[in-house]
Scaffold this active site. Structure first.
Site, short mmCIF file in Angstrom:
data_model
loop_
_atom_site.label_atom_id
_atom_site.label_comp_id
_atom_site.label_asym_id
_atom_site.label_seq_id
_atom_site.Cartn_x
_atom_site.Cartn_y
_atom_site.Cartn_z
N GLY A 90 15.54 14.33 -7.03
CA GLY A 90 15.23 14.78 -5.67
C GLY A 90 16.44 14.79 -4.77
O GLY A 90 16.71 15.78 -4.07
N THR A 127 12.47 11.08 -10.18
CA THR A 127 11.69 11.43 -8.98
C THR A 127 10.30 11.90 -9.41
O THR A 127 9.31 11.69 -8.70
CB THR A 127 12.40 12.58 -8.22
OG1 THR A 127 13.75 12.19 -7.94
CG2 THR A 127 11.69 12.91 -6.93
N VAL A 128 10.25 12.48 -10.59
CA VAL A 128 9.02 13.06 -11.12
C VAL A 128 7.88 12.04 -11.21
O VAL A 128 6.71 12.39 -11.17
CB VAL A 128 9.30 13.68 -12.53
CG1 VAL A 128 9.27 12.63 -13.63
CG2 VAL A 128 8.35 14.81 -12.84
N LEU A 180 3.28 2.65 -13.58
CA LEU A 180 2.95 2.42 -12.18
C LEU A 180 1.54 2.89 -11.84
O LEU A 180 1.16 4.01 -12.17
CB LEU A 180 3.95 3.18 -11.31
CG LEU A 180 3.68 3.20 -9.80
CD1 LEU A 180 3.89 1.81 -9.22
CD2 LEU A 180 4.58 4.21 -9.11
N ARG A 193 5.16 -4.70 -0.30
CA ARG A 193 5.20 -4.96 -1.75
C ARG A 193 5.78 -6.32 -2.10
O ARG A 193 5.31 -6.98 -3.04
CB ARG A 193 6.01 -3.87 -2.43
CG ARG A 193 5.31 -2.53 -2.39
CD ARG A 193 6.16 -1.41 -2.91
NE ARG A 193 5.41 -0.17 -2.89
CZ ARG A 193 5.91 1.02 -3.19
NH1 ARG A 193 7.19 1.13 -3.53
NH2 ARG A 193 5.16 2.10 -3.16
N ARG A 220 11.83 -2.35 0.66
CA ARG A 220 11.51 -0.99 1.04
C ARG A 220 10.00 -0.83 1.20
O ARG A 220 9.23 -1.39 0.43
CB ARG A 220 11.98 -0.02 -0.05
CG ARG A 220 11.59 1.42 0.20
CD ARG A 220 12.17 2.36 -0.83
NE ARG A 220 11.54 2.23 -2.14
CZ ARG A 220 10.37 2.78 -2.49
NH1 ARG A 220 9.67 3.46 -1.61
NH2 ARG A 220 9.90 2.63 -3.71
N SER A 270 6.56 4.79 0.11
CA SER A 270 6.59 6.15 0.66
C SER A 270 7.79 6.42 1.57
O SER A 270 7.90 7.51 2.11
CB SER A 270 5.27 6.56 1.35
OG SER A 270 5.14 5.97 2.61
#
Lengths: 252, 127, 589
Positions: free
Chosen positions: C18, C49-50, C246, C294, C397, C400
């Protein structure tokens, strides 16, 4: 989730071709531990890591979305990250590179031709006039989205090219995944580029080459249904042609 | 550098998988259906020649070979029909909002119309 | 590897995910006369990124504000994010996502045709744009397909970059191995952008694909550029045991709950608020319970395990993610990939059963040290995406934010690199070619022709990943980190004795695996060393021997440099513009 066990084994007959050493491919048999929750890719990784580092193949995500690890498993095109050993055990599993593609080495195919065809169908949004970003998104209702969504799910794994006998016999045939991708953009309410894809999709190497074997859709791991996309385009193409025959129709 | 290895499809590729075999049968079906139409056209021609010619031709059609041929042609016609009927929802997608009309609903009417027409023909023939 | 050929472009983009594609398009659009080369070790659509699922954040709805997005990001980062960078990020995010929409990304929609948003962990407003639960997949393919229309973008697919070429104090190219031929060539460029993604593969249990081996981080590190905040490694709370696949946070954003073996929604015992009934119209509550950040959720899992409240399985302990109450229709519409993955890889159908999950290494907050303009300390070298650290992610982080980061900083980096390339020229082609020649000889000498090696790649790799999990996992101590560090140093020595099975040229993946391991050993060492030096607990870096956050000493970024004598650490102050450090609270409004 099965209990890991290492007593049982399974045989893999793997296609080997090393262009620097040999002119003809051979099959090499490896015996690997059998585990209920292993996929063929796990077995290949086991071979590469612990038995024979010379075996070459592509893989990455091992969750069926990157599209790297397509191979022929007992003659059928499969994502090896989704082909479980338990579905073959106790029989041997034959692993080959995807058919209808030239082989670079071992299980690695050459995909130059596929990449060329992918670009030929102009898989991007074509607009007569771009709306400035400041004006926000193009509106697209869920119903409009649904029109093309299925055809946007292709991961370019190319299993459908291996399943399609027309691809194998007609070198120029644009092929299932790329034609479906063309339809994906043609059916997108934001796109106005249909005329620019006309030659690739409706030309002599496009949809009319398809004899509707339907195996592309059978092997597709993402339920994209390229055969459906192509038949749909055929109907549209035929209808448009009929219109041009009518006295008030216009030839484009 | 050596070019990549090409593995061409052998001439028996269509025997390697049921689906491939079926498609070849479907392609072959055209021959039988074309032959059937030829016999049918001859039949019409004989009708025009008068009752005697027509009767002789009917007797020819009742020969075991021709009956066998017609049965095979019928089987091929049915194969063709089923294939195309079942392809309808692929070729024509009908939407109700975000939902696609279920394939069965698209295929069903084909068979219904076929059944009605067949019944009508049988009725005409038996009347 | 006898032949050498030099290739050239104005801008080299290393990595075709990406970030790389967004940067390449930015370069291509700014000046069509610039030539852009995208060099990637895999075909772009294979990039990781996929695999991103849940969505990508940007303020679009009227009930939201840039301030809120920025505050959520800063507090989520445990105040380690640079607030000027965060502000630039949230400000440019909406336009970038609209740009993705114009490029054909099939965002999920509201009935009126506007883009839909969903709630995500640590965010106080719903602001996550999504394309069902294959957001990364759709973004990557939209970017890749769009990139095909630019004639000034040339792709070098399946070229493995082994070294940055630095001459006259500027980065002016790369040495890259063409996998198809085994030839190593110089590719020269006036600016080089690293977009090679993260390094999850330095751990044994990760959501990351096999390609995520920290190549770009190691390339920059070896060229003398600092790696920043490497101790901050994100564990995603919901991975499938065994495979590490995931299960997206969107499952919780849509209302999924986490329960322990007693059926207790245990997150309520960890300062994450009180649960509401799953059928309560206010469930799921933003910034609370299952929608906490997270780091906190993954840490809660470890505490539950210590209490014996988790379920034992063949691949370690797990707890349950329960989405059954969402019903089949919603699951199919909003999180179909969750269902597909759980069915295929865990053999359970989430419509009827609970999903076993455990924390799994997911994302590197740290990376190549860049400024807010994506420039590194080495002129001509830029870094973007997971391989970089700007930093907007700090110590943790928010889910999203990473897909948005690719776009915002991809566009910025592309623009800046294009500008740099227009103002600078290749200074000494011969010297650069000589460097590439030396690099080619190094690879032949140390791998292809090397005799007498005894070590297997996979043995060293397995021991490295085990050491990282054992000593540098969710909770760390001085002694655990030291042990990991010592193991890594021993493995580095053993790596010198590596023996390849494969000595050929064409698609020698044995060689690339060795090169990747070489990179990973450097990256792993930088993680362990940075973690050892940070004697506090903040975000994802939890030291049980220093359990508190220490703003007096550590409100700063770790910068680790590679030297002959071993890593050297420096610190750089965090940029605070608006929100002074405060307690990080979830579950209290």
């Amino acid at each position: 989730m099965g209990t890991p066990t290492t007593q049982r084994t399974i045989k893999l007959e793997v296609f080997r071709y090393r262009p620097e050493e040999e002119d003809e491919p051979t099959f090499q048999t490896y015996e690997v531990p059998y585990r209920e929750d292993w996929v063929v890719l796990d077995a290949l990784n086991h071979i590469k890591d612990t038995v024979d580092g010379t075996l070459s193949y592509r893989w990455s995500c091992r969750m069926g979305v990157c599209g790297s690890c397509g191979m022929m498993v007992n003659g059928y095109p499969k994502l090896t990250c989704a082909a479980f050993l338990r579905d073959y055990y106790p029989n041997a599993i034959r692993v080959e590179p995807l058919v209808n593609f030239p082989v670079e080495r071992d299980l690695v195919i050459n995909m130059d031709d596929f990449m060329r065809k992918l670009k030929a169908v102009k898989p991007w949004i074509i607009r007569k006039k771009e709306q400035p970003l400041a004006e926000g998104e193009y509106r697209q209702t869920p119903a409009e989205l649904a029109q093309y969504k299925q055809f946007s799910m292709c991961i370019n794994c190319m299993l459908c090219y291996s399943a399609c006998p027309v691809v194998g016999r007609e070198e120029g045939f644009i092929g299932p995944a790329v034609l479906a991708l063309g339809q994906r953009y043609n059916l997108d309410s934001r796109d106005q580029g249909r005329a620019q894809r006309q030659e690739t999709i409706f030309g002599h190497e496009g949809i009319w080459e398809c004899t509707f074997v339907g195996e592309c859709s059978t092997v597709c791991p993402k339920d994209v249904d390229p055969a459906g996309a192509i038949q749909m385009a055929k109907v549209q193409g035929a209808m448009e042609y009929m219109k041009t025959l009518l006295p008030w129709g216009q030839r484009s | 550098m050596k070019p990549p290895l090409n593995r061409n499809m052998g001439s028996t590729w269509w025997l390697s998988r049921g689906a491939y075999f079926l498609i070849m049968l479907r392609e072959l079906s055209a021959v039988f259906i074309a032959a059937y139409l030829v016999f049918f056209l001859i039949c019409l021609y004989k009708v025009g020649q008068g009752p005697e010619a027509y009767g002789a031709y009917l007797r020819f059609l009742w020969s075991p070979g021709m009956i066998l041929f017609h049965l095979v042609a019928l089987a091929f016609a049915l194969l063709h029909m089923v294939t195309w009927f079942n392809a309808t929802p692929k070729a024509v997608r009908v939407w109700r909002g975000e939902e696609r009309v279920p394939p069965a609903l698209m295929i069903g009417p084909n068979y219904a119309v076929w059944a009605v027409i067949t019944a009508f023909i049988i009725w005409v023939v038996l009347k | 590897m006898a032949e050498y050929e030099t290739l050239e472009a104005d801008i080299l983009v290393v990595g075709g995910g990406g970030a790389g594609l967004r940067a390449a398009i930015a370069c291509a659009e700014i000046d069509p006369s610039l030539s852009v080369a995208v060099i990637s070790k895999v075909y772009p659509m294979r990039s990781h990124t996929v695999a991103a699922e849940g969505g990508t954040a940007a303020v679009i709805k009227s009930n939201d504000s840039l301030e809120d997005h920025a505050y959520d990001t800063v507090s989520g980062s445990d105040w380690l994010a640079d607030q000027d960078a965060v502000w630039a990020f949230v400000k440019e995010a909406p336009e970038e996502l609209i740009q993705m929409e114009h490029w054909g990304c099939p965002w999920s929609r509201e009935p009126d045709g506007s883009v839909a948003v969903r709630p995500f962990g640590g965010m106080k407003t719903e602001r996550t744009w999504f394309a069902a639960d294959k957001t990364g997949f759709h973004m990557l393919h939209a970017l890749f397909q769009t990139s095909l229309k630019y004639d000034n973008v040339t792709r070098y697919d399946e070229w493995f970059v082994t070294k940055l070429l630095v001459e006259d104090g500027r980065c002016q190219g790369v040495a890259a191995l063409e996998l198809r031929t085994g030839k190593l060539r110089a590719i020269l460029g006036k600016a080089v952008i690293l977009c090679t993604g993260g390094a999850g593969r330095i751990f044994p249990f990760t959501t990351n694909g096999s390609i995520k081996t920290g190549d770009g981080m190691a390339l920059a590190y070896r060229a003398g550029v600092a790696l920043k905040d490497m101790e901050f490694v994100q564990y995603h709370p919901t991975g499938l045991p065994g495979t590490g696949i995931l299960i997206t946070e969107a499952a919780r954003g849509e209302g999924g709950i986490m329960v322990n073996k007693h059926g207790d929604r245990y997150l309520q015992h960890y300062d994450l608020g009180k649960p509401l009934d799953v059928h309560d119209p206010n469930h799921p509550q933003l910034r609370q319970m299952e929608l906490g950040p997270r780091d906190r959720l993954s840490q809660a899992f470890v505490k539950e395990m210590e209490k014996g409240n988790t379920i034992e399985g063949p691949y370690g302990d797990f707890i349950y993610l329960d989405v059954r109450h969402l019903g089949e229709k919603k699951i199919n519409k909003k999180i179909p990939f969750v269902r597909e993955l759980a069915k295929n890889y865990a053999g359970i159908d989430p419509v009827h059963e609970t999903i076993p999950v455990r924390p799994v290494v997911h994302y590197m907050m740290g990376g190549v040290h860049t400024d807010i303009e994506t420039a590194t300390s080495l002129p001509g070298l830029f870094a973007i995406g997971e391989c970089a650290c700007v930093s907007i992610n700090g110590a943790n982080r928010l889910g999203s934010n990473s897909l948005t980061e690719l776009l915002v900083f991809g566009a910025r980096g592309g623009k800046n690199a294009a500008e740099f390339a227009s103002e600078n020229a290749i200074s000494d082609k011969r010297a650069l070619e000589a460097q590439a020649r030396d690099e080619g000889e190094r690879i032949v000498r140390t791998f292809i022709l090397k005799q007498g090696g005894t070590e297997r790649i996979s043995t060293i790799r397995d021991q490295m990943t085990k050491a990282m999990e054992a000593g540098a996992g969710i909770y760390r101590t001085e002694s655990s980190l030291k042990e990991t560090w010592d193991t890594l140093m021993r493995l580095r020595e053993r790596f010198e004795k590596i023996a390849l099975d494969d000595r050929s040229n064409v698609y020698n993946t044995d060689l690339t695996t060795a090169l990747e391991l070489d990179f990973m050993l450097d990256v792993a060492a930088s993680v362990a060393f940075s973690a050892l030096e940070r004697k506090e607990s903040r975000g994802s870096h939890q030291r049980t021997d220093y359990p508190d956050r220490d703003d007096a000493k550590y409100l700063n970024h770790t910068l680790v440099y590679r030297t002959e004598a071993g890593p050297r650490v420096e610190y750089q102050d965090v940029v605070i513009t608006k929100w002074p450090p405060a307690e990080r609270t979830y579950g209290k409004k």
